[in-house]
Enzyme design. Sequence first.
Site, mmCIF file in Angstrom:
data_model
loop_
_atom_site.group_PDB
_atom_site.id
_atom_site.type_symbol
_atom_site.label_atom_id
_atom_site.label_comp_id
_atom_site.label_asym_id
_atom_site.label_seq_id
_atom_site.Cartn_x
_atom_site.Cartn_y
_atom_site.Cartn_z
ATOM 1 N N SER A 191 -0.274 -3.608 3.027
ATOM 2 C CA SER A 191 -1.569 -3.376 2.409
ATOM 3 C C SER A 191 -2.477 -2.540 3.325
ATOM 4 C CB SER A 191 -2.199 -4.722 2.025
ATOM 5 O OG SER A 191 -3.285 -4.551 1.161
ATOM 6 N N ASP A 201 1.548 -5.063 -8.868
ATOM 7 C CA ASP A 201 0.487 -5.158 -7.865
ATOM 8 C C ASP A 201 -0.849 -4.753 -8.484
ATOM 9 O OD1 ASP A 201 -1.196 -4.999 -5.623
ATOM 10 O OD2 ASP A 201 0.401 -4.224 -4.343
ATOM 11 N N HIS A 236 1.189 -8.353 -5.381
ATOM 12 C CA HIS A 236 0.827 -7.875 -4.045
ATOM 13 C C HIS A 236 1.519 -8.734 -2.994
ATOM 14 C CE1 HIS A 236 -1.677 -5.384 -1.519
ATOM 15 N NE2 HIS A 236 -2.214 -6.421 -0.907
#
Length: 236
Positions: free
Chosen positions: A130, A183, A215
């Site tokens: 991320s 996601d 995610h």
Amino acid sequence: MTAATLSGPSHAPANGAPARRVVVFLHGYGADGNDLIGLAPFFAQAMPDAAFHSPHAPEPCEMAPMGRQWFSLRAYDPNMLRRDPSTLGPALEQMFQGAEKAAPALDAYLDGLLEQYGLTPDKLVLAGFSQGTMMALHVGLRRAADRAPAAILGYSGALLGPDRLGDEIKAQPPVMLIHGTADEVVPPQAMDAAQEALRVVGVPVETHRRPNLPHGIDEEGASMGRAFLDSHTKAG
């Protein structure tokens, strides 16, 4: 926390010998270095001679009292990355500037690891998740060619400032990007945009979509990433 004191948990080589390569995990927003160091035993199955380090980001997280952040995401909206991110709007510009601010601390940390282990940069790889992927790409591609990581692995992330990369890139390490199709935090379109921008500047890039994954990192993605990092740091 300064560039000289950036720190976090580590995992010594599984074979008990001196490290012959180093994997640096870069965590996401609101987490800390403890979040990804748990991947070390799994990666060590293929890389028993590697040391693993997972530094805490330099700032306390503005939204999570116990977490850290590489830079602010107050203005972030996932829809920004569902649209064409090639031109920086105000929010993406703020994120880019935040990455710029955090970069010297990470650069110094990587230099310190190379010195600590007496290794050359071709034995150093970055693996981000991320916001950590954003930092891995931002820093890894801008390190001098003789100090660049051997490879960059990114999960569920994005490339900040793709329109600036052509003027700022200094190294072209191979990149693998892995992203879940479900996601909603960092939409998978961000991976597509990153792939296109990296190819334009000559960076070898490989991408993988993980079906129905939100995610996160699944076992298949972890296995692919492990094989990728292993292949680019083999002794020889």
